[in-house]
Design a protein around this motif. Structure first.
Motif, mmCIF file in Angstrom:
data_model
loop_
_atom_site.group_PDB
_atom_site.id
_atom_site.type_symbol
_atom_site.label_atom_id
_atom_site.label_comp_id
_atom_site.label_asym_id
_atom_site.label_seq_id
_atom_site.Cartn_x
_atom_site.Cartn_y
_atom_site.Cartn_z
ATOM 1 N N VAL A 18 0.819 -1.202 0.000
ATOM 2 C CA VAL A 18 0.000 0.000 0.000
ATOM 3 C C VAL A 18 0.858 1.259 0.000
ATOM 4 O O VAL A 18 0.484 2.275 -0.586
ATOM 5 N N ARG A 19 2.032 1.208 0.632
ATOM 6 C CA ARG A 19 2.909 2.387 0.605
ATOM 7 C C ARG A 19 3.347 2.698 -0.817
ATOM 8 O O ARG A 19 3.324 3.852 -1.257
ATOM 9 N N LEU A 20 3.732 1.663 -1.548
ATOM 10 C CA LEU A 20 4.172 1.883 -2.919
ATOM 11 C C LEU A 20 3.012 2.308 -3.818
ATOM 12 O O LEU A 20 3.149 3.229 -4.631
ATOM 13 N N ALA A 21 1.857 1.655 -3.665
ATOM 14 C CA ALA A 21 0.698 1.996 -4.494
ATOM 15 C C ALA A 21 0.262 3.438 -4.263
ATOM 16 O O ALA A 21 -0.024 4.176 -5.218
ATOM 17 N N PHE A 22 0.214 3.854 -2.991
ATOM 18 C CA PHE A 22 -0.197 5.221 -2.707
ATOM 19 C C PHE A 22 0.836 6.213 -3.228
ATOM 20 O O PHE A 22 0.487 7.267 -3.776
ATOM 21 N N ALA A 23 2.115 5.878 -3.060
ATOM 22 C CA ALA A 23 3.168 6.789 -3.509
ATOM 23 C C ALA A 23 3.073 7.056 -5.006
ATOM 24 O O ALA A 23 3.201 8.194 -5.464
ATOM 25 N N VAL A 24 2.836 5.994 -5.790
ATOM 26 C CA VAL A 24 2.728 6.170 -7.248
ATOM 27 C C VAL A 24 1.521 7.032 -7.592
ATOM 28 O O VAL A 24 1.622 7.993 -8.371
ATOM 29 N N ALA A 25 0.364 6.698 -7.000
ATOM 30 C CA ALA A 25 -0.870 7.420 -7.341
ATOM 31 C C ALA A 25 -0.805 8.883 -6.933
ATOM 32 O O ALA A 25 -1.322 9.754 -7.637
ATOM 33 N N ALA A 26 -0.169 9.190 -5.801
ATOM 34 C CA ALA A 26 -0.190 10.552 -5.269
ATOM 35 C C ALA A 26 0.882 11.449 -5.873
ATOM 36 O O ALA A 26 0.745 12.670 -5.863
ATOM 37 N N HIS A 27 1.962 10.859 -6.404
ATOM 38 C CA HIS A 27 3.085 11.678 -6.856
ATOM 39 C C HIS A 27 3.115 11.927 -8.362
ATOM 40 O O HIS A 27 3.961 12.688 -8.831
ATOM 41 N N LEU A 28 2.211 11.298 -9.096
ATOM 42 C CA LEU A 28 2.256 11.466 -10.542
ATOM 43 C C LEU A 28 1.309 12.545 -11.045
ATOM 44 O O LEU A 28 0.837 12.494 -12.164
ATOM 45 N N GLU A 29 1.009 13.494 -10.176
ATOM 46 C CA GLU A 29 0.335 14.745 -10.523
ATOM 47 C C GLU A 29 -0.987 14.578 -11.265
ATOM 48 O O GLU A 29 -1.196 15.165 -12.328
ATOM 49 N N PRO A 30 -1.913 13.783 -10.758
ATOM 50 C CA PRO A 30 -3.246 13.753 -11.376
ATOM 51 C C PRO A 30 -4.027 14.993 -10.968
ATOM 52 O O PRO A 30 -3.795 15.573 -9.908
ATOM 53 N N GLU A 31 -4.960 15.406 -11.821
ATOM 54 C CA GLU A 31 -5.849 16.499 -11.413
ATOM 55 C C GLU A 31 -6.849 16.010 -10.367
ATOM 56 O O GLU A 31 -7.312 16.787 -9.540
ATOM 57 N N ILE A 32 -7.188 14.711 -10.428
ATOM 58 C CA ILE A 32 -8.189 14.135 -9.521
ATOM 59 C C ILE A 32 -7.611 12.863 -8.917
ATOM 60 O O ILE A 32 -7.147 11.975 -9.653
ATOM 61 N N LEU A 33 -7.642 12.758 -7.595
ATOM 62 C CA LEU A 33 -7.160 11.573 -6.897
ATOM 63 C C LEU A 33 -8.332 10.925 -6.169
ATOM 64 O O LEU A 33 -9.000 11.558 -5.351
#
Length: 429
Positions: free
Chosen positions: A175-190
Motif C-alpha cells: 500500500v505504501r508503494l501503491a499510494f506513492a505512485v498514485a499521489a506523486h504522478l500529478e493527477p488532477e483528480i485523486l
C-alpha cells in the motif's frame, strides 16, 4: 470558465442477482440416479430433453440510484456511509472500472485512483518495474515517471526492496508503494478508497499530509473512509450515502453527526437485549434530574435501575462503559476499581445503584453507554447487560477558561494542567 471538475447527473448502477433454486434437497445418490435415468431416456428418445429440476430467480439490485452532485477544482470531498452504501461503486465508476447503468458523468482532468491495495501491480515484477508499469496504466509518460521516481521511492520507504518482486512485499509495503505512485504522478483528480486502513499510524499520518498537499496544489481528492478523524482532518465537504442514495451533503461536522446518529439508531434497534435483571441506565445531575447533555467538567451520576424478582444475586460487580459513537471506548467505570470500593454482597427486589462523579472529564462530543452486572446466583455465576442503554452529549464549557474547546479529535479526557517555565535553566545532562 467553470471551475467544476466533476459533474454527475442522475447516476445509477444496477446489478442483476440470480438465485438458483432447487425443488428439493439432492443427495449424491440422487444426482447419480438422475444422470443414469437421463442417459437412458436420451438413448431411447434422443430428441426429447429432460426438464431441469432447478430454476433461477433474478433480482434487481441498485447499488447507486439517482446520484447527482458537482465537485469543484481543489475540493477534498469525503464520501462516507455504512458498508454497502455504494461508496466504492461510485469510485469505480469514476475510475472507469465499471460502467454506469444510467446517468451522465463529466470529468475534466486526469484521474488517478487507489481503490485496492496494489491495483495495477504485477506480482512477478519488482517494485522498480511496477512503478513504471503502474504509472503507464495511470496515463503518465516515461519522462514524468523518471522525474518523480526518487520522490516516490523515498515516500514509500522501500529503497532496500526496490528490486524485489512485489509478491514478496507485505500488505503495508504494497500500500505504501501503491499510494506513492498514485499521489506523486500529478493527477488532477485523486480517488482514494479506504487504503489507509492497511498502513500503520505513521504511514496514515504521512498519507493524510500528502493528500493535504495535493489539495493545496489545486488538485481534487475524493476520499472514502470509515475513519471519521481522518475525514475531519482532511475534507472540506462531505457526501453521505445510504443504500445507494445521497442522504446528506455539505458541512463536515453536520454530516458526520448525521452519519453517527444513524449508526447509533441502528445499533440500538439491533442490540436490544432481553436483560434479566437490569432495567435502565440514565444520567442524572447533582439534583437527580435526568439529563441527556452536560457541560464538560460538570458533575453528575450514572443511575442503574435493577429488578431482581424471585432471585438473590451475590458479590455483584457493576461495569459502565462509555463509548464514542464510532465505537472507541472512552472510559470504563466499575465497582471493582472505585476509590472507595463498594461492597454489593446481595441484591434482591427493586432498586438502583448510582455511580457518582464530581467532574465528567470527557471532551465535547457524543457518547453511548453500556452497563453490565456480573456476580453469583445460587451455585453459579451470571452476566447481565444492556448495550447502548443511553446516550450522553458533552458540550463545550469554560473548563479551560476562555480557550476554545475542541471535539474529541484530540482525545477524550480533560486534564487540569499547570505549566512551569524556568528561564536560564540548564537542560544538559
Amino acid at each position: 470558465m467553470s471551475d467544476t471538475i466533476i459533474q454527475i447527473e442522475n447516476l445509477g448502477k444496477k446489478y442483476l442477482i440470480k438465485h438458483r433454486q432447487q425443488d428439493r434437497y439432492t443427495a449424491l445418490r440422487d444426482v447419480i440416479t438422475d444422470k443414469v435415468k437421463s442417459l437412458g431416456k436420451k438413448i431411447i428418445s434422443p430428441w426429447k430433453y429432460k426438464q431441469s429440476s432447478t430454476h433461477s430467480i433474478t433480482d434487481e439490485f441498485w447499488a447507486l440510484k439517482d446520484i447527482s452532485f458537482k465537485v469543484k477544482q481543489g475540493e477534498v470531498i469525503g464520501i462516507i456511509g455504512r458498508n454497502g452504501a455504494g461508496k466504492s461503486t461510485l469510485l469505480k465508476i469514476l475510475s472507469r472500472i465499471t460502467e454506469p447503468t444510467k446517468g451522465r458523468i463529466r470529468i475534466n482532468g486526469k484521474v488517478a485512483s487507489l481503490l485496492e491495495v496494489g491495483t495495477g501491480f504485477h506480482p512477478e515484477l519488482t517494485g522498480r518495474e511496477n512503478i513504471f508499469l503502474n504509472g503507464a496504466i495511470l496515463g503518465m509518460k516515461k519522462a514524468e515517471i523518471k522525474r518523480k521516481f526518487d520522490e516516490i521511492v523515498a515516500f514509500a520507504e522501500i529503497e532496500k526492496f526496490l528490486d524485489t518482486p512485489v509478491k514478496r512485499y507485505s500488505s503495508g509495503m504494497y500500500v505504501r508503494l501503491a499510494f506513492a505512485v498514485a499521489a506523486h504522478l500529478e493527477p488532477e483528480i485523486l480517488l482514494v478508497d479506504e487504503v489507509l486502513a492497511v498502513g500503520d499510524a505513521e504511514f496514515q499520518k504521512k498519507c493524510l499530509g500528502k493528500m493535504g498537499d495535493v489539495a493545496r496544489e489545486g488538485r481534487t481528492v475524493l476520499f472514502v473512509s470509515h475513519n471519521m478523524g481522518a475525514v475531519r482532518q482532511l475534507c472540506s465537504s462531505i457526501i453521505l450515502l445510504d443504500h445507494g442514495r445521497i442522504v446528506g451533503t455539505g458541512n463536515v461536522e453536520s454530516r458526520i453527526d448525521q452519519y453517527l446518529r444513524g449508526i447509533s439508531a441502528i445499533d440500538n434497534r439491533s442490540s436490544e437485549t432481553a436483560a434479566k435483571f437490569l432495567r435502565e441506565i440514565e444520567f442524572i445531575d447533582l439534583s437527580s434530574h435526568k439529563m441527556d447533555s452536560i457541560l464538560a467538567g460538570s458533575g453528575g451520576s450514572f443511575r442503574v435501575h435493577y429488578e431482581v424478582d424471585g432471585d438473590v444475586l451475590t458479590n455483584v460487580c457493576v461495569t459502565i462503559a462509555v463509548y464514542e459513537l464510532t465505537g472507541i471506548k472512552a472510559v470504563q467505570l466499575t465497582t471493582n476499581h472505585a476509590y472507595e470500593k463498594p461492597t454489593i454482597e446481595m441484591l434482591s427486589g427493586k432498586g438502583h445503584i448510582d455511580c457518582q462523579m464530581d467532574e465528567i472529564l470527557l471532551t465535547p462530543g457524543q457518547y453511548r453507554v453500556n452497563v453490565a452486572f456480573d456476580g453469583h446466583k445460587g451455585n453459579g455465576t451470571f452476566h447481565d447487560g444492556i448495550v447502548n442503554g443511553c446516550q450522553l452529549t458533552v458540550m463545550p464549557s469554560d473548563y479551560y477558561g476562555p480557550v476554545r474547546m475542541k471535539t474529541n479529535e484530540e482525545g477524550f479526557v480533560l486534564v487540569k494542567q499547570r505549566w512551569i517555565i524556568e528561564e536560564g535553566s540548564n537542560n544538559s545532562l
